[in-house]
Design a protein around this motif. Structure first.
Motif, PDB file in Angstrom:
ATOM      1  N   ASP A 239       0.862  -1.176   0.000  1.00 34.92           N
ATOM      2  CA  ASP A 239       0.000   0.000   0.000  1.00 34.92           C
ATOM      3  C   ASP A 239       0.898   1.225   0.000  1.00 34.92           C
ATOM      4  N   ILE A 240       0.680   2.114  -0.945  1.00 35.05           N
ATOM      5  CA  ILE A 240       1.439   3.356  -1.037  1.00 35.05           C
ATOM      6  C   ILE A 240       0.487   4.481  -0.687  1.00 35.05           C
ATOM      7  N   GLU A 241       0.697   5.089   0.479  1.00 41.59           N
ATOM      8  CA  GLU A 241      -0.209   6.132   0.963  1.00 41.59           C
ATOM      9  C   GLU A 241       0.350   7.507   0.622  1.00 41.59           C
ATOM     10  N   VAL A 242      -0.405   8.243  -0.165  1.00 40.38           N
ATOM     11  CA  VAL A 242      -0.056   9.615  -0.516  1.00 40.38           C
ATOM     12  C   VAL A 242      -0.796  10.526   0.451  1.00 40.38           C
ATOM     13  N   LEU A 243      -0.052  11.284   1.236  1.00 43.53           N
ATOM     14  CA  LEU A 243      -0.647  12.153   2.249  1.00 43.53           C
ATOM     15  C   LEU A 243      -0.854  13.558   1.692  1.00 43.53           C
ATOM     16  N   SER A 244      -1.593  14.358   2.428  1.00 43.47           N
ATOM     17  CA  SER A 244      -1.864  15.729   1.990  1.00 43.47           C
ATOM     18  C   SER A 244      -0.578  16.554   1.967  1.00 43.47           C
ATOM     19  N   ALA A 245      -0.520  17.497   1.039  1.00 42.79           N
ATOM     20  CA  ALA A 245       0.645  18.383   0.941  1.00 42.79           C
ATOM     21  C   ALA A 245       0.832  19.166   2.227  1.00 42.79           C
ATOM     22  N   TRP A 246       2.085  19.361   2.609  1.00 38.45           N
ATOM     23  CA  TRP A 246       2.373  20.164   3.804  1.00 38.45           C
ATOM     24  C   TRP A 246       2.085  21.637   3.525  1.00 38.45           C
ATOM     25  N   GLN A 247       1.433  22.264   4.475  1.00 37.78           N
ATOM     26  CA  GLN A 247       1.126  23.686   4.359  1.00 37.78           C
ATOM     27  C   GLN A 247       2.236  24.524   5.003  1.00 37.78           C
ATOM     28  N   ASN A 248       2.463  25.706   4.461  1.00 32.46           N
ATOM     29  CA  ASN A 248       3.454  26.649   5.014  1.00 32.46           C
ATOM     30  C   ASN A 248       4.845  26.013   5.099  1.00 32.46           C
ATOM     31  N   PHE A 249       5.170  25.262   4.079  1.00 29.45           N
ATOM     32  CA  PHE A 249       6.479  24.616   4.004  1.00 29.45           C
ATOM     33  C   PHE A 249       6.993  24.788   2.572  1.00 29.45           C
ATOM     34  N   PRO A 250       8.247  25.237   2.417  1.00 28.33           N
ATOM     35  CA  PRO A 250       9.242  25.490   3.451  1.00 28.33           C
ATOM     36  C   PRO A 250       9.119  26.893   4.046  1.00 28.33           C
ATOM     37  N   SER A 251       9.835  27.075   5.163  1.00 27.88           N
ATOM     38  CA  SER A 251       9.951  28.405   5.741  1.00 27.88           C
ATOM     39  C   SER A 251      11.291  28.998   5.313  1.00 27.88           C
ATOM     40  N   ASP A 252      11.688  30.077   5.961  1.00 26.49           N
ATOM     41  CA  ASP A 252      12.995  30.670   5.675  1.00 26.49           C
ATOM     42  C   ASP A 252      14.101  30.044   6.515  1.00 26.49           C
ATOM     43  N   ASP A 253      13.748  29.063   7.342  1.00 24.58           N
ATOM     44  CA  ASP A 253      14.702  28.447   8.263  1.00 24.58           C
ATOM     45  C   ASP A 253      14.829  26.969   7.929  1.00 24.58           C
ATOM     46  N   ALA A 254      15.902  26.599   7.230  1.00 26.45           N
ATOM     47  CA  ALA A 254      16.073  25.208   6.805  1.00 26.45           C
ATOM     48  C   ALA A 254      16.259  24.266   7.981  1.00 26.45           C
ATOM     49  N   VAL A 255      16.875  24.741   9.046  1.00 26.02           N
ATOM     50  CA  VAL A 255      17.081  23.891  10.220  1.00 26.02           C
ATOM     51  C   VAL A 255      15.741  23.585  10.890  1.00 26.02           C
ATOM     52  N   ALA A 256      14.910  24.599  11.060  1.00 27.02           N
ATOM     53  CA  ALA A 256      13.583  24.382  11.641  1.00 27.02           C
ATOM     54  C   ALA A 256      12.743  23.471  10.757  1.00 27.02           C
ATOM     55  N   ASP A 257      12.838  23.647   9.453  1.00 29.17           N
ATOM     56  CA  ASP A 257      12.099  22.790   8.532  1.00 29.17           C
ATOM     57  C   ASP A 257      12.546  21.334   8.651  1.00 29.17           C
ATOM     58  N   THR A 258      13.849  21.131   8.802  1.00 26.17           N
ATOM     59  CA  THR A 258      14.378  19.774   8.904  1.00 26.17           C
ATOM     60  C   THR A 258      13.968  19.124  10.221  1.00 26.17           C
ATOM     61  N   ALA A 259      13.927  19.914  11.288  1.00 26.85           N
ATOM     62  CA  ALA A 259      13.429  19.398  12.563  1.00 26.85           C
ATOM     63  C   ALA A 259      11.954  19.011  12.453  1.00 26.85           C
ATOM     64  N   LEU A 260      11.182  19.814  11.740  1.00 29.27           N
ATOM     65  CA  LEU A 260       9.768  19.503  11.523  1.00 29.27           C
ATOM     66  C   LEU A 260       9.624  18.226  10.705  1.00 29.27           C
ATOM     67  N   MET A 261      10.456  18.060   9.698  1.00 28.44           N
ATOM     68  CA  MET A 261      10.435  16.838   8.897  1.00 28.44           C
ATOM     69  C   MET A 261      10.642  15.611   9.776  1.00 28.44           C
ATOM     70  N   ASN A 262      11.648  15.654  10.650  1.00 31.45           N
ATOM     71  CA  ASN A 262      11.906  14.513  11.524  1.00 31.45           C
ATOM     72  C   ASN A 262      10.751  14.267  12.488  1.00 31.45           C
ATOM     73  N   ALA A 263      10.163  15.334  12.999  1.00 34.23           N
ATOM     74  CA  ALA A 263       9.045  15.178  13.928  1.00 34.23           C
ATOM     75  C   ALA A 263       7.859  14.504  13.243  1.00 34.23           C
TER      76      ALA A 263
END
Length: 294
Positions: A239-263
């Motif tokens: 089963d390949i589940e396609v989820l909804s697109a992330w909103q308000n991504f990316p931001s201007d902070d790549a580190v914060a975005d990467t932390a959000l990705m891991n979370a």
């Protein structure tokens, strides 16, 4: 070109002709054997699970470890039919589910899109399923294999359906961004440790993990939306589940975005912990002054 590579590819071509329960049965046996004999890799899995799931009992973590070796073996042998079985057989074993708007946009849209595909064992099945259903140009990034024959076999398998471009990491970001800007898809697997120079340290299950910030950077440079794709191995295929697109991504902070990705990745893993790629030394690169964990 080694004899072992030729024999291995020949074995996979033969295996592709067998019923799926037989292929999975061989994988289950092989996985149990690997869990027993591949002691260094089992140690990596055990450390990863202890760091990420300290609240779980040792018995529960051992169960996940045993299961993950079975999924390693089964998903590898599944590449036999993914890359060599008739198209109708492949299509019957792959089920795309999830967000209808995003599924339709993958197939028929024109806006740049990054498919965030974490390292679940079904990642090649997911790529195959999605490229079977779209004519859009699709780019994936790969690491060259040592044996040229194996390298060619893997690239050909991943390019079997659709309009797929495989780029080596050494080719840099220009062709990746150019492909996105040409209304393409980028199948991206950024949840790995590629060393200190390419990474930022962000939490992964509460542990600082060297993580490449490419999801945020490519989304910004390519003006692309990010759509997660989570693959699950099932009795009948994937089963390949396609989820909804992330909103308000990316931001201007790549580190914060990467932390959000891991979370967010943690949430996907928690739903099926045995199917994540724990055999990778996820915490190999440590922050300055921190001792090695493996």
């Amino acid at each position: 070109m080694s004899l072992s590579a030729r024999l291995g590819i020949g074995f996979m071509r033969t295996l592709a002709k067998l019923p799926l329960p037989v292929v999975r049965g061989v994988g289950a046996v092989l996985g149990r054997v690997l869990h027993t004999v591949a002691v260094p890799r089992r140690h990596v899995v055990d450390i990863n699970l202890a760091l990420c799931f300290p609240e779980r009992s040792p018995a529960e973590r051992r169960r996940i470890a045993r299961e993950t070796f079975v999924f390693v073996a089964q998903s590898w042998l599944d590449r036999s039919w993914l890359w060599h079985a008739p198209e109708a057989v492949v299509a019957a074993r792959l089920r795309v589910v999830g967000a209808p708007a995003e599924i339709d946009e993958i197939a028929h849209g024109s806006a740049p899109m990054i498919l965030f595909a974490p390292h679940f064992y079904g990642l090649d099945a997911a790529a195959t399923a999605l490229t079977m259903h779209t004519a859009r140009p699709s780019t994936t990034i790969y690491t060259t294999q040592r044996d040229p024959l194996v390298d060619a076999w893997i690239r050909e398998g991943r390019q079997r359906f659709g309009n797929v471009i495989t780029l080596n990491r050494s080719e840099g970001i220009k062709p990746i961004v150019a492909g996105l800007r040409r209304s393409g898809l980028l199948y991206l697997l950024p949840d790995m440790d590629f060393g200190r120079d390419q990474s930022v340290f962000v939490p992964f299950y509460g542990v600082p993990a060297a993580t490449i910030p490419s999801l945020s950077r490519f989304a910004r440079l390519g003006k692309a939306k990010v759509v997660p794709v989570v693959s699950r191995l099932t009795k009948t295929g994937y089963d390949i589940e396609v989820l909804s697109a992330w909103q308000n991504f990316p931001s201007d902070d790549a580190v914060a975005d990467t932390a959000l990705m891991n979370a967010r990745l943690q949430g996907y893993i928690d739903a099926m912990p045995s199917q994540y790629y724990w055999v990778h030394r996820r915490f190999k690169t440590r922050p300055e002054g921190e001792p090695p964990v493996y």
